[in-house]
Design a protein around this motif. Structure first.
Motif, PDB file in Angstrom:
ATOM      1  N   PHE A  60       0.854  -1.199   0.000  1.00 53.97           N
ATOM      2  CA  PHE A  60       0.000   0.000   0.000  1.00 53.97           C
ATOM      3  C   PHE A  60       0.883   1.239   0.000  1.00 53.97           C
ATOM      4  O   PHE A  60       0.648   2.197  -0.742  1.00 53.97           O
ATOM      5  CB  PHE A  60      -0.917  -0.006   1.227  1.00 53.97           C
ATOM      6  CG  PHE A  60      -1.916   1.120   1.251  1.00 53.97           C
ATOM      7  CD1 PHE A  60      -3.224   0.915   0.823  1.00 53.97           C
ATOM      8  CD2 PHE A  60      -1.562   2.387   1.705  1.00 53.97           C
ATOM      9  CE1 PHE A  60      -4.158   1.952   0.849  1.00 53.97           C
ATOM     10  CE2 PHE A  60      -2.472   3.424   1.730  1.00 53.97           C
ATOM     11  CZ  PHE A  60      -3.783   3.209   1.298  1.00 53.97           C
ATOM     12  N   LEU A  61       1.926   1.215   0.841  1.00 46.64           N
ATOM     13  CA  LEU A  61       2.865   2.336   0.903  1.00 46.64           C
ATOM     14  C   LEU A  61       3.585   2.519  -0.430  1.00 46.64           C
ATOM     15  O   LEU A  61       3.751   3.657  -0.908  1.00 46.64           O
ATOM     16  CB  LEU A  61       3.873   2.098   2.022  1.00 46.64           C
ATOM     17  CG  LEU A  61       5.008   3.126   2.151  1.00 46.64           C
ATOM     18  CD1 LEU A  61       4.445   4.515   2.459  1.00 46.64           C
ATOM     19  CD2 LEU A  61       6.006   2.695   3.220  1.00 46.64           C
ATOM     20  N   ILE A  62       4.003   1.422  -1.041  1.00 45.96           N
ATOM     21  CA  ILE A  62       4.692   1.501  -2.330  1.00 45.96           C
ATOM     22  C   ILE A  62       3.777   2.133  -3.387  1.00 45.96           C
ATOM     23  O   ILE A  62       4.208   2.954  -4.202  1.00 45.96           O
ATOM     24  CB  ILE A  62       5.166   0.115  -2.780  1.00 45.96           C
ATOM     25  CG1 ILE A  62       6.290  -0.375  -1.866  1.00 45.96           C
ATOM     26  CG2 ILE A  62       5.647   0.147  -4.235  1.00 45.96           C
ATOM     27  CD1 ILE A  62       6.701  -1.818  -2.094  1.00 45.96           C
ATOM     28  N   GLY A  63       2.492   1.762  -3.362  1.00 46.21           N
ATOM     29  CA  GLY A  63       1.540   2.365  -4.281  1.00 46.21           C
ATOM     30  C   GLY A  63       1.429   3.865  -4.061  1.00 46.21           C
ATOM     31  O   GLY A  63       1.360   4.640  -5.025  1.00 46.21           O
ATOM     32  N   ALA A  64       1.433   4.287  -2.804  1.00 46.69           N
ATOM     33  CA  ALA A  64       1.377   5.716  -2.488  1.00 46.69           C
ATOM     34  C   ALA A  64       2.639   6.432  -2.975  1.00 46.69           C
ATOM     35  O   ALA A  64       2.569   7.539  -3.520  1.00 46.69           O
ATOM     36  CB  ALA A  64       1.207   5.906  -0.982  1.00 46.69           C
ATOM     37  N   VAL A  65       3.784   5.796  -2.777  1.00 49.92           N
ATOM     38  CA  VAL A  65       5.046   6.366  -3.253  1.00 49.92           C
ATOM     39  C   VAL A  65       5.025   6.509  -4.771  1.00 49.92           C
ATOM     40  O   VAL A  65       5.424   7.546  -5.334  1.00 49.92           O
ATOM     41  CB  VAL A  65       6.241   5.500  -2.809  1.00 49.92           C
ATOM     42  CG1 VAL A  65       7.523   5.964  -3.498  1.00 49.92           C
ATOM     43  CG2 VAL A  65       6.405   5.539  -1.298  1.00 49.92           C
ATOM     44  N   LEU A  66       4.562   5.471  -5.451  1.00 47.45           N
ATOM     45  CA  LEU A  66       4.481   5.492  -6.911  1.00 47.45           C
ATOM     46  C   LEU A  66       3.592   6.629  -7.396  1.00 47.45           C
ATOM     47  O   LEU A  66       3.928   7.333  -8.354  1.00 47.45           O
ATOM     48  CB  LEU A  66       3.944   4.147  -7.416  1.00 47.45           C
ATOM     49  CG  LEU A  66       3.793   3.983  -8.928  1.00 47.45           C
ATOM     50  CD1 LEU A  66       5.127   4.148  -9.630  1.00 47.45           C
ATOM     51  CD2 LEU A  66       3.178   2.617  -9.250  1.00 47.45           C
ATOM     52  N   SER A  67       2.472   6.816  -6.716  1.00 53.61           N
ATOM     53  CA  SER A  67       1.571   7.911  -7.074  1.00 53.61           C
ATOM     54  C   SER A  67       2.252   9.265  -6.897  1.00 53.61           C
ATOM     55  O   SER A  67       2.114  10.162  -7.728  1.00 53.61           O
ATOM     56  CB  SER A  67       0.303   7.847  -6.223  1.00 53.61           C
ATOM     57  OG  SER A  67      -0.632   8.820  -6.635  1.00 53.61           O
ATOM     58  N   MET A 109      -1.520  -2.275  -3.470  1.00 52.71           N
ATOM     59  CA  MET A 109      -0.734  -1.259  -4.166  1.00 52.71           C
ATOM     60  C   MET A 109      -1.639  -0.349  -4.992  1.00 52.71           C
ATOM     61  O   MET A 109      -1.449   0.879  -5.030  1.00 52.71           O
ATOM     62  CB  MET A 109       0.306  -1.917  -5.076  1.00 52.71           C
ATOM     63  CG  MET A 109       1.289  -0.937  -5.704  1.00 52.71           C
ATOM     64  SD  MET A 109       2.511  -1.748  -6.781  1.00 52.71           S
ATOM     65  CE  MET A 109       3.349  -2.803  -5.587  1.00 52.71           C
ATOM     66  N   ALA A 110      -2.644  -0.942  -5.647  1.00 50.33           N
ATOM     67  CA  ALA A 110      -3.597  -0.157  -6.424  1.00 50.33           C
ATOM     68  C   ALA A 110      -4.337   0.833  -5.529  1.00 50.33           C
ATOM     69  O   ALA A 110      -4.536   2.004  -5.905  1.00 50.33           O
ATOM     70  CB  ALA A 110      -4.594  -1.077  -7.128  1.00 50.33           C
ATOM     71  N   CYS A 111      -4.727   0.391  -4.336  1.00 49.06           N
ATOM     72  CA  CYS A 111      -5.436   1.270  -3.409  1.00 49.06           C
ATOM     73  C   CYS A 111      -4.529   2.384  -2.888  1.00 49.06           C
ATOM     74  O   CYS A 111      -4.957   3.534  -2.747  1.00 49.06           O
ATOM     75  CB  CYS A 111      -5.997   0.461  -2.237  1.00 49.06           C
ATOM     76  SG  CYS A 111      -7.413  -0.574  -2.683  1.00 49.06           S
ATOM     77  N   GLY A 112      -3.281   2.054  -2.585  1.00 49.39           N
ATOM     78  CA  GLY A 112      -2.339   3.073  -2.133  1.00 49.39           C
ATOM     79  C   GLY A 112      -2.106   4.122  -3.194  1.00 49.39           C
ATOM     80  O   GLY A 112      -2.048   5.327  -2.918  1.00 49.39           O
ATOM     81  N   LEU A 113      -1.984   3.671  -4.438  1.00 43.88           N
ATOM     82  CA  LEU A 113      -1.788   4.587  -5.560  1.00 43.88           C
ATOM     83  C   LEU A 113      -2.994   5.508  -5.701  1.00 43.88           C
ATOM     84  O   LEU A 113      -2.851   6.729  -5.845  1.00 43.88           O
ATOM     85  CB  LEU A 113      -1.569   3.782  -6.838  1.00 43.88           C
ATOM     86  CG  LEU A 113      -1.130   4.537  -8.099  1.00 43.88           C
ATOM     87  CD1 LEU A 113      -0.368   3.602  -9.032  1.00 43.88           C
ATOM     88  CD2 LEU A 113      -2.298   5.136  -8.837  1.00 43.88           C
ATOM     89  N   GLN A 114      -4.196   4.940  -5.630  1.00 48.79           N
ATOM     90  CA  GLN A 114      -5.407   5.748  -5.801  1.00 48.79           C
ATOM     91  C   GLN A 114      -5.588   6.739  -4.664  1.00 48.79           C
ATOM     92  O   GLN A 114      -5.986   7.883  -4.873  1.00 48.79           O
ATOM     93  CB  GLN A 114      -6.637   4.835  -5.874  1.00 48.79           C
ATOM     94  CG  GLN A 114      -7.946   5.608  -5.968  1.00 48.79           C
ATOM     95  CD  GLN A 114      -9.155   4.714  -6.043  1.00 48.79           C
ATOM     96  OE1 GLN A 114      -9.235   3.831  -6.880  1.00 48.79           O
ATOM     97  NE2 GLN A 114     -10.118   4.938  -5.157  1.00 48.79           N
TER      98      GLN A 114
END
Length: 227
Positions: A68-75, A121-126
């Protein structure tokens, strides 16, 4: 204070909240029985697993939190700002989210735990993609902070103080859409199992296409919206 909410923010936020609610319910009802959009509850489960020396759960829940954190970082890397504005970077972020959800569907079908990680990861990104608007936090993958904000606004209204009505309206829309998406996710999963993910995949993919088309037609509106 929000004086007028652009339709692209209102509709985009509503659709993404509905999608997130659907994804999270499907994850909870599936074989992993673990949330992909809620960090707080998962941290509590992580701590419980540590206390009970359940190393398998520690690793799995910890990996879910990390992705989730990685998705947020990617975003953050892709979008690179804290204020919502029209631009192609959101289309890219939405496309990546759609790909992650497709991967989740395929992996979940194989009962592969990595499907949980790509969904998280998808949720963190969104959640970071829809960051802030007019100094107001906008989160579309969980409701804790949103519910607190709504309660705070209602309390001020009861006390006779002025409130930001457009902001409250938008928050209530997000709340209802996440809840509605959760109900849809539960109903669809009970009938189609992980094929229920086709709904959020379609929502995110369609949103990416429509948003990209809108940006192409309105190049002059790519600057930050001023309130």
């Amino acid at each position: 204070m929000i004086t007028k909410l652009p339709k692209w923010i209102m509709w985009g936020g509503a659709l993404l909240a509905l999608s997130a609610g659907c994804v999270n319910t499907i994850a909870l009802m599936g074989f992993t029985t673990l949330s992909v959009s809620h960090v707080t509850g998962n941290v509590s489960l992580f701590a419980t697993a540590i206390a009970s020396l359940d190393m398998r759960s520690v690793l799995f829940i910890g990996a879910t939190l990390l992705t989730f954190l990685i998705g947020a970082v990617l975003s953050g890397v892709i979008i690179g700002q804290t204020s919502l504005k029209l631009g192609k970077r959101y289309s890219l972020a939405l496309c990546i989210e759609a790909v992650l959800l497709v991967l989740s569907y395929w992996l979940y079908q194989q009962e592969n735990n990595i499907g949980q990680l790509t969904a998280a990861m998808a949720c963190g990104l969104q959640n970071v993609m829809v960051a802030t608007y007019s100094a107001s936090a906008i989160r579309t993958t969980h409701l804790t902070g949103l519910t607190s904000d709504v309660g705070h606004a209602i309390g001020n209204w009861i006390a006779g103080r002025s409130i930001d009505k457009p902001k409250l309206t938008f928050q209530l829309i997000i709340w209802q859409c996440f809840c509605g998406g959760s109900v849809l996710g539960a109903l669809l999963y009970s009938q189609f199992q992980y094929r229920a993910l086709f709904l959020p995949i379609t929502i995110v993919s369609t949103t990416a296409v429509l948003y990209s088309a809108m940006v192409q037609k309105l190049p002059e509106r790519r600057q930050p919206v001023k309130i």
